[in-house]
Write a protein that holds these residues in place. Structure first.
Motif, PDB file in Angstrom:
ATOM      1  N   PRO A 168      64.180  12.928 -54.821  1.00 29.15           N
ATOM      2  CA  PRO A 168      63.938  13.449 -56.221  1.00 29.15           C
ATOM      3  C   PRO A 168      64.498  14.947 -56.214  1.00 29.15           C
ATOM      4  CG  PRO A 168      61.662  13.102 -55.529  1.00 29.15           C
ATOM      5  CD  PRO A 168      62.641  12.443 -54.503  1.00 29.15           C
ATOM      6  N   GLN A 169      64.301  15.815 -55.315  1.00 29.85           N
ATOM      7  CA  GLN A 169      64.842  17.019 -54.989  1.00 29.85           C
ATOM      8  C   GLN A 169      66.420  17.106 -55.230  1.00 29.85           C
ATOM      9  OE1 GLN A 169      62.531  15.566 -53.144  1.00 29.85           O
ATOM     10  NE2 GLN A 169      61.148  17.125 -52.655  1.00 29.85           N
ATOM     11  N   ALA A 170      67.140  16.097 -54.693  1.00 33.66           N
ATOM     12  CA  ALA A 170      68.477  15.982 -54.782  1.00 33.66           C
ATOM     13  C   ALA A 170      68.889  15.391 -55.960  1.00 33.66           C
ATOM     14  CB  ALA A 170      69.037  15.101 -53.524  1.00 33.66           C
ATOM     15  N   VAL A 171      68.274  14.547 -56.616  1.00 34.37           N
ATOM     16  CA  VAL A 171      68.406  14.091 -58.011  1.00 34.37           C
ATOM     17  C   VAL A 171      68.523  15.223 -58.909  1.00 34.37           C
ATOM     18  CG1 VAL A 171      68.155  12.398 -59.705  1.00 34.37           C
ATOM     19  CG2 VAL A 171      67.910  11.668 -57.267  1.00 34.37           C
ATOM     20  N   LEU A 172      67.444  15.929 -59.013  1.00 34.73           N
ATOM     21  CA  LEU A 172      67.250  16.810 -59.728  1.00 34.73           C
ATOM     22  C   LEU A 172      68.299  18.047 -59.767  1.00 34.73           C
ATOM     23  CD1 LEU A 172      63.356  17.613 -59.774  1.00 34.73           C
ATOM     24  CD2 LEU A 172      64.658  16.792 -61.658  1.00 34.73           C
ATOM     25  N   ASN A 173      68.246  18.346 -58.474  1.00 34.97           N
ATOM     26  CA  ASN A 173      69.776  19.361 -58.270  1.00 34.97           C
ATOM     27  C   ASN A 173      71.024  18.862 -58.655  1.00 34.97           C
ATOM     28  OD1 ASN A 173      70.327  21.442 -55.483  1.00 34.97           O
ATOM     29  ND2 ASN A 173      71.469  21.253 -57.204  1.00 34.97           N
ATOM     30  N   TYR A 174      71.225  17.387 -58.375  1.00 36.07           N
ATOM     31  CA  TYR A 174      72.567  16.890 -59.022  1.00 36.07           C
ATOM     32  C   TYR A 174      72.663  16.965 -60.448  1.00 36.07           C
ATOM     33  CZ  TYR A 174      76.035  13.803 -59.882  1.00 36.07           C
ATOM     34  OH  TYR A 174      77.290  13.439 -60.306  1.00 36.07           O
TER      35      TYR A 174
END
Ligand code: GLU
Length: 472
Positions: A258-264
């Motif tokens: 989720p951290q990557a999806v949010l950053n993306y």
């Protein structure tokens, strides 16, 4: 002014990445200003709204860790309130009953089409007196849109938008059965919930002038608006299922953090210099609506992969663990007998882009495999590999210090003793113990597989070679 934003999805499917980005922007904006973020479920379309979709919204929001401060509010629980406000508009003369039949409205539309006029209601019932009405007859209720002047608002992303009232017809706010319509419920809710900033997809920008007129008629404050441009697929068309995964939970299933999806998502349409990686705290600090692009943004899976790998490598292992664990459960991989997952993450994160890939590529540490990968076996488990494998096997059998460094050293010493390249020992050994030609450094690989397993697997590989020799 207290900043209050909201995410107001209609529960008619999954949580789309576009919706998630809108939610994130609203959430960030509220956090940045120490405000409140509200979740509102716009479920008045009873035919299309489902329980499962409501749950999908909750699941998506909670996976992304976008918690709300108020709500969830359900529009279907607020019908009494909408009725009250419809009556208020009727009483103040800002709404009226319309008895026009479907036939009349169809005919009107046809005429407007033929005459190339704006399509819309002509105000036929706008001036009916009490005496001219029989309210027991079927009717809808229309908002009396001002006929003069211009609605002007300063969209916080798109800039000033002005629409002449002459272009806006009298919108239906209650259907014949008395139920309120979408644009009206939004207006009542936004004012009751004291929303200060309406941040939403720009597919709603055309509704805004009408909503502003209605909010004013209700005597409420007009919020600020920010309409976020849409997300495009790699072919320049609006992002849809055709392009691949569009639901947030699909990204979880594919192995993204989720951290990557949010950053993306935050970077999809917003930028801060050329910075690519943002922690949540940085996003809260740096995000601003004025830096959101006016133009649509294109989805780029490679960038998401890059970010995902970045987070797998750099997040504290404890934060990655629950997500990895989820994938392990999905894959039904028993990890009780093998390396500690916490050790595995930093080593494997260098080699894979997603958690799903990670899980798929580590099963040999925990369980035996039935077959060697055909291609790798063909290349590396050949008769010439017999001697190196036998030699390394006897050295491993005698080895007591079963740690990565010394095992690594043992393999290179074997190559030296046989006067052959490291690969001529290393690759057959790797295929023998992992089943495939890909694994981390052999020292670590052997340490994690363990002595007994490694030796058994080498025997299996030797048997494979012998069989192959016999067949030749
Ligand atoms: N319920 C609307 C949707 O899901 C959003 C309405 C709004 O944000 O004003 O598209």
């Amino acid at each position: 002014m207290t900043v209050k934003t909201r995410f107001a999805p209609s529960p008619t499917g999954y949580l789309h990445v576009g919706g998630a980005r809108t939610a994130l922007y609203s959430w960030l904006y509220a956090k940045k200003h120490q405000g409140k973020f509200i979740l509102r479920i716009e479920d008045t379309d009873r035919e299309r709204s489902t329980e499962a979709s409501v749950q999908a919204i909750f699941d998506g929001m909670s996976w992304l860790n976008l918690g709300h401060d108020e709500g969830p509010f359900y529009q279907t629980e607020r019908f009494e309130r909408y009725k009250e406000q419809i009556n208020k508009l009727l009483e103040s003369g800002n709404a009226y009953r319309c008895y026009c039949s479907k036939e009349r409205l169809d005919k009107l539309r046809e005429e407007q089409q033929v005459n190339k006029q704006n399509i819309g209601y002509d105000g036929h019932c706008r001036h009916l007196s009490q005496d001219e009405q029989d309210i027991s007859q079927p009717h809808v209720i229309r908002f009396k849109n001002p006929q003069e002047g211009t609605v002007v608002f300063n969209d916080l992303i798109k800039g000033e938008i002005a629409v002449s009232n002459s272009e806006l017809d009298d919108l239906i706010i209650a259907r014949t059965d008395g139920t309120p319509t979408y644009n009206f419920t939004v207006v009542v809710d936004d004012s009751d919930m004291e929303i200060s900033h309406v941040i939403r997809g720009d597919d709603h920008v055309n509704n805004t002038p009408r909503q502003i007129n209605m909010i004013k008629a209700l005597g409420a404050d007009v919020p600020h608006y920010a309409h976020v441009p849409m997300i495009l697929g790699d072919d320049g068309k609006r992002l849809s299922k055709r392009h691949g995964a569009v639901s947030v939970m699909q990204y979880r299933d594919l192995g993204y953090l989720p951290q990557a999806v949010l950053n993306y998502l935050v970077r999809l349409g917003w930028s801060h210099g050329d910075q690519e990686v943002f922690s949540i705290d940085e996003m809260i600090e740096l995000f601003d609506l004025k830096d959101v692009n006016r133009a649509p943004s294109a989805f780029n899976t490679e960038k998401l992969n890059w970010l995902n790998q970045h987070y797998m490598k750099n997040l504290p292992v404890e934060e990655v663990m629950p997500h990895l664990q989820w994938h392990i459960e999905q894959a039904k991989l028993d990890v009780s007998n093998g390396p500690d997952l916490k050790q595995l993450i930093p080593v494997m994160a260098d080699r894979v882009k997603t958690l799903k890939e990670l899980v798929a590529s580590v099963s040999y540490f925990y369980q035996d495999f039935d077959e060697f990968d055909a291609k790798a076996a063909k290349k590396h488990l050949r008769p010439v590999a017999k001697e190196p494998l036998e030699t390394v096997k006897s050295k491993l059998t005698a080895q007591n210090d079963w740690t990565a460094d010394s095992l690594h050293h043992l393999v290179s010493a074997t190559a030296e003793a046989l006067d052959i390249g490291m690969g001529k020992v290393g690759m057959p050994l790797r295929v023998a113990v992992t089943g495939s030609g890909m694994s981390p450094d052999l020292g670590i690989t052997l340490e994690w597989i363990g002595k007994d397993r490694a030796l058994q697997r080498i025997d299996k590989a030797l048997a494979f070679i012998a069989e192959r020799e016999a067949q030749a």
